[in-house]
Design an enzyme around this catalytic site. Structure first.
Site, PDB file in Angstrom:
ATOM      1  CG  ASP A  43      -0.172  -0.086   2.515  1.00  0.00           C
ATOM      2  OD1 ASP A  43       1.060  -0.268   2.468  1.00  0.00           O
ATOM      3  OD2 ASP A  43      -0.806   0.027   3.581  1.00  0.00           O
ATOM      4  CG  HIS A  47      24.112   5.740 -17.571  1.00  0.00           C
ATOM      5  ND1 HIS A  47      23.731   4.884 -18.563  1.00  0.00           N
ATOM      6  CD2 HIS A  47      23.996   6.983 -18.109  1.00  0.00           C
ATOM      7  CE1 HIS A  47      23.403   5.554 -19.655  1.00  0.00           C
ATOM      8  NE2 HIS A  47      23.565   6.837 -19.402  1.00  0.00           N
ATOM      9  CG  ASP A  94      25.075  14.680 -15.244  1.00  0.00           C
ATOM     10  OD1 ASP A  94      24.130  15.493 -15.123  1.00  0.00           O
ATOM     11  OD2 ASP A  94      25.283  14.021 -16.280  1.00  0.00           O
ATOM     12  CG  ASP A 116      21.398  17.069 -18.029  1.00  0.00           C
ATOM     13  OD1 ASP A 116      22.191  16.693 -17.146  1.00  0.00           O
ATOM     14  OD2 ASP A 116      21.262  16.478 -19.124  1.00  0.00           O
ATOM     15  CG  HIS A 159      28.506  10.937 -23.606  1.00  0.00           C
ATOM     16  ND1 HIS A 159      28.443  12.273 -23.883  1.00  0.00           N
ATOM     17  CD2 HIS A 159      29.321  10.808 -22.518  1.00  0.00           C
ATOM     18  CE1 HIS A 159      29.177  12.944 -23.007  1.00  0.00           C
ATOM     19  NE2 HIS A 159      29.722  12.078 -22.171  1.00  0.00           N
ATOM     20  CG  HIS A 163      20.213  15.466 -23.932  1.00  0.00           C
ATOM     21  ND1 HIS A 163      19.388  16.112 -23.039  1.00  0.00           N
ATOM     22  CD2 HIS A 163      21.322  15.124 -23.217  1.00  0.00           C
ATOM     23  CE1 HIS A 163      19.953  16.119 -21.839  1.00  0.00           C
ATOM     24  NE2 HIS A 163      21.142  15.543 -21.914  1.00  0.00           N
ATOM     25  CG  HIS A 183      17.795  12.181 -22.134  1.00  0.00           C
ATOM     26  ND1 HIS A 183      18.282  10.930 -21.912  1.00  0.00           N
ATOM     27  CD2 HIS A 183      18.771  13.021 -21.686  1.00  0.00           C
ATOM     28  CE1 HIS A 183      19.491  11.003 -21.357  1.00  0.00           C
ATOM     29  NE2 HIS A 183      19.798  12.262 -21.208  1.00  0.00           N
ATOM     30  CD  GLU A 199      25.261  15.676 -21.812  1.00  0.00           C
ATOM     31  OE1 GLU A 199      25.758  15.008 -20.904  1.00  0.00           O
ATOM     32  OE2 GLU A 199      24.044  15.712 -22.052  1.00  0.00           O
ATOM     33  CE1 TYR A 227      32.772  10.920 -18.859  1.00  0.00           C
ATOM     34  CE2 TYR A 227      32.739  10.779 -21.260  1.00  0.00           C
ATOM     35  CZ  TYR A 227      32.262  11.328 -20.088  1.00  0.00           C
ATOM     36  OH  TYR A 227      31.276  12.275 -20.132  1.00  0.00           O
ATOM     37  NE  ARG A 265      28.335  14.103 -18.218  1.00  0.00           N
ATOM     38  CZ  ARG A 265      28.512  12.933 -17.628  1.00  0.00           C
ATOM     39  NH1 ARG A 265      29.407  12.076 -18.110  1.00  0.00           N
ATOM     40  NH2 ARG A 265      27.833  12.597 -16.552  1.00  0.00           N
ATOM     41  CD  GLU A 290      24.667  17.631 -19.058  1.00  0.00           C
ATOM     42  OE1 GLU A 290      25.001  16.955 -18.063  1.00  0.00           O
ATOM     43  OE2 GLU A 290      23.742  17.320 -19.825  1.00  0.00           O
TER      44      GLU A 290
END
Ligand code: GLY
Ligand code: MN
Ligand code: MN
Length: 490
Positions: free
Chosen positions: A88, A288, A305, A317, A398, A402, A409, A433, A437, A455, A457
């Site tokens: 619940d 990630h 990030d 972002d 990457h 975006h 995104h 961004e 790495y 990075r 961004e």
């Protein structure tokens, strides 16, 4: 249609399973005296002084845009339902972005319906759960009762706030059953509505509808831009909080950083717009990294990030890569400067009319150039060849950005030709961004590079004559980062 199985006439004993679950062990044995007692003695709290929400004019224009594209068709946009976490208990609700985009409302189980009007255009109605009924005990005996969940707006209050007619969502099934005209539904948010409309919709037409909504959201209006600006400002304050918390983080873990940022997001906004990546040391090379359970060490970098989602649900972002002790080592700075230069080239390529992919290409060219200079490719491979073969991607990993908005995104269902293969237009907001790495176990780079991830961004608005960096409140350049950290830690 989620939990709204309880109608004003339904005895509480005939609730849906979901509603029963929401009762959370409430004692159901109610004497007649208690039932009668609970009906009365409550003040009238109806508010007559409400003004429309600030975005009401904008949401009306957005609905007009949708209406013009789908004349003569009934359009159904659900907010979605609560998701069970266990038994619940439920996850915090966040409405479908399209529902909020078109109404400004954020209520669970709600549904926006645009009904074709006889004289062209559409009549919009928001179907919402009204105030709890006191006569049938719903307000205190139902799991959806206001006594437990808090006061809701009445339908009249919501009409004033949202600037559109509102009706009881429990009448929606009937409304949807009537009429034989074409219907389009935003799928994926409300299984009950999908079931109710299953013989009236087709997957292909609904997909066209979803794509159109996503493409509408590419160009931000003045309200959205102001909100994104606020998201970036609050995010900058969250990053400052994190810098001030770095001593405690070193005594605990990356979680301290995540929690510190979350406090800012929750107090100034609604939430974080996505799971915070608080990646210290080699974790920065995991794109990630959201486990955030690692140590934060002196001498290493922290890649943070994170973005505040505002109370209107627009998110920033932003990424900064910071030396935990406030000073970059020469090698960290060398890698940082390459990413900084790539990001600067990317930002400079953001202007109206430019192909969307230009900022990505500009940033990748800078990174490839530095990687070649550092001797990381086989002899004979020049920048052109590296870019042609995409070999830099071992370390750049990457795409360079975006669209950004209600979703981190944003506009993800937009067609290729109107997004990554289209031109930039004023009012678009996107991230730039780039990153580098070097994995801990990458034997192709010098040992001292291994475990470094960087990075940077920022959130860039396309303007009439170029762009504006909405997240410029945070420093980007290495010296400025160091000075800023020293100031905050003083
Ligand atoms: N934090 C998600 C992204 O940068 O796209
Ligand atoms: Mn990000
Ligand atoms: Mn991003």
């Amino acid at each position: 249609m989620g939990r709204q199985a309880l109608t004003p006439e339904t005895p509480v004993d005939e609730e849906s399973e979901a509603t029963k679950q929401r009762k959370n062990g409430l004692d159901r044995g109610v004497s007649d005296e208690l039932a009668a007692n609970m009906k009365g003695g409550w003040a009238d709290t109806e508010r007559h002084d409400l003004l429309p929400i600030p975005q009401a004019g904008h949401t009306a224009r957005r609905r007009d845009g949708l209406s013009a594209r789908f004349p003569g068709e009934r359009l159904v946009i659900p907010a979605g339902n609560l998701k069970v976490r266990a038994n619940d208990t439920f996850y915090r609700f966040r409405p479908s972005s399209d529902y909020t985009y078109l109404t400004g409302d954020q209520t669970e189980d709600a549904v926006l319906v645009l009904e074709p009007a006889a004289d062209g255009g559409h009549e919009a109605t928001a179907y919402l759960l009204p105030r709890s009924d006191r006569e049938n005990g719903e307000f205190w005996l139902s799991g959806q009762g206001e006594l437990w969940d808090g006061r809701r707006n009445s339908l009249t209050e919501n009409e004033r706030l949202l600037g559109l007619p509102c009706q009881d969502v429990r009448a929606l099934a009937e409304a949807l059953g009537a009429g034989t005209g074409p219907v389009r539904l935003l799928r994926g948010y409300d299984a009950g509505i999908e079931e109710a409309l299953s013989d009236k919709v087709t997957a292909e037409r609904d997909e066209e509808f979803r794509v159109f909504l996503s493409e509408m959201r590419r160009i931000k209006d003045a309200f959205e831009i102001a909100d994104l600006r606020f998201a970036c400002e609050a995010t900058a304050r969250g990053f400052e909080d994190v810098v001030r918390s770095l001593d405690r983080a070193q005594e605990t873990s990356e979680r301290y950083i995540e929690g510190t940022f979350f406090l800012r997001a929750r107090v100034e906004g609604n939430d974080v717009g996505y799971s915070t990546i608080a990646a210290a040391g080699p974790h920065a090379t995991t794109i990630h990294w959201v486990r955030n359970d690692g140590a934060v060490r002196d001498g290493e970098l922290l890649l943070l990030d994170a973005g505040v989602e505002t109370r209107n649900l627009y998110t920033a972002d932003v990424t900064r890569t910071l030396p935990v002790n406030g000073r970059f080592t020469p090698l960290q700075r060398k890698i940082y400067d390459a990413v900084y230069e790539a990001q600067s080239a990317g930002i400079a390529a953001v202007r109206p009319g430019a192909p969307y992919r230009d900022f990505h290409r500009a940033a990748q060219r800078v990174l490839a150039t530095r990687l070649v200079e550092w001797g990381l490719f086989d002899d004979g491979l020049d920048v052109e060849k590296v870019l042609e073969l995409g070999l830099q991607r071992r370390w750049t990993m990457h795409g360079t950005g975006h669209m950004l908005g209600l979703d981190v995104h944003d506009c993800a269902a937009a067609r290729t030709e109107s997004y990554v293969e289209g031109p930039l237009e004023p009012g678009m907001c996107l991230t730039v961004e780039p990153g580098l790495y070097f994995q801990e176990d990458d034997l192709t780079v010098p040992e001292e590079y291994r475990g470094i991830g960087v990075r940077i961004e920022d959130d860039i608005l396309v303007t009439e004559d170029g762009n504006e960096n909405l997240s410029a409140g945070l420093p980007r350049e290495a010296d400025e980062i160091e000075a800023w950290m020293a100031r905050l830690k003083a």
